[in-house]
Design an enzyme around this catalytic site. Sequence first.
Site, PDB file in Angstrom:
ATOM      1  CG  ASP A 296      13.164 -16.796   9.697  1.00  0.00           C
ATOM      2  OD1 ASP A 296      13.660 -16.486   8.592  1.00  0.00           O
ATOM      3  OD2 ASP A 296      12.432 -16.041  10.348  1.00  0.00           O
ATOM      4  NE  ARG A 298      12.041 -14.340   7.446  1.00  0.00           N
ATOM      5  CZ  ARG A 298      10.887 -13.975   7.986  1.00  0.00           C
ATOM      6  NH1 ARG A 298      10.093 -13.144   7.338  1.00  0.00           N
ATOM      7  NH2 ARG A 298      10.531 -14.443   9.168  1.00  0.00           N
TER       8      ARG A 298
END
Length: 381
Positions: A296, A298
């Site tokens: 991930d 982000r």
Amino acid sequence: MPGSELRQLQSDGTRLPSFYSPRPEPPETPHNDADIEQADFSISGGNPASASDGDNAEDASPAQPATPLTQPPPASLLSPAFTPPSTPGTATPSAAGPAIPAEPRGIPVDSSIPTGGCGTKHPRLLERLPQVECIVRARIPTTTGAEMFLHLYKNDVDNKEHLAIVFGGNIRSKSLDAVREGETEMDRLVRGAYTGRLYPGRTTSGFPALGPPLVRIHSECYTGETVWSARCDCGEQLDEAARLMSLPGNKAGGIIIYLRQEGRGIGLGEKLKAYNLQDLGSDTVEANLLLRHPADARSYGLATAMLLDLGQKEIRLLTNNPDKIRAVEGPHREIVVKERVAMVPLSWKGKGGFRAPEVEGYLKTKIEKMGHMLDLGSLPS
């Protein structure tokens, strides 16, 4: 949901394909100058059979044999069947009378203590929050009659146009409302620095009080939101967040922070490569790692800065991801998440939605490898 439950008759008697949602009823156009703060953000009309649950969609069609298609159906802007067909701001009536939408139930959280319900990981936080500025805001009427305000932001860390989708008239952007040198009242109205609604002849802007909203941090997903992908539930989550925030009982409104970080931050091209790796046997986490990306990638600093600009210091966060709670709070807890509201797939609740082998594997990976707070026992066997 069986496809037959979603086939709808057009006005000329032909049937739309099974992946089309019921045609929404057009909202009535208001003809008064009432401010949006006083307006009802629920649906203003419509067919009860097109309500968000979608359970009685077949009952709404006339009981007659299907008319064979003699030509392709006309182009349509309607969303796919697995998207809630009447979001935002609808409720399904029952035999006992009109349904009263319930507020989404929140779970208290506190990231300052280990047992605060925010997971065991410690996400890497930015050393400083980005500088953001809301440059324009506009009212968006929806096909269901509910209304929202779309805020467009610029920032000092990338060249992307990030968005905040705001429900209710009491949530304001400080950077948008700030008076700019040399501007006129018409300049302010055109860039959206006004309260209530615009109407022909309006000449002043005005300022309201702020209030606490329900918040969803949503990362862009072209495949799930635009091309009907059943590999994830992102499109369904976006629609459900909008529905919850525009319920009549939600007087505080809501905010969807829409961040342009496709594919958990790796971009659309790499995301499509990850899809091919998934077809070769990898799960979503393994595919990202095989492409030499984090599981991930982000970041949520922009979301924190945008929420602060919108005047929010304490929020209720609509998420299943405990790591997102700490990340959104900021490096010095500039924002405090007081409650976490679960985002449960609609099919698990028996309220429509969709099921597919790909999305079931996607949800299992979120639970088993990313620590998302969903009940594994609720997954289809």
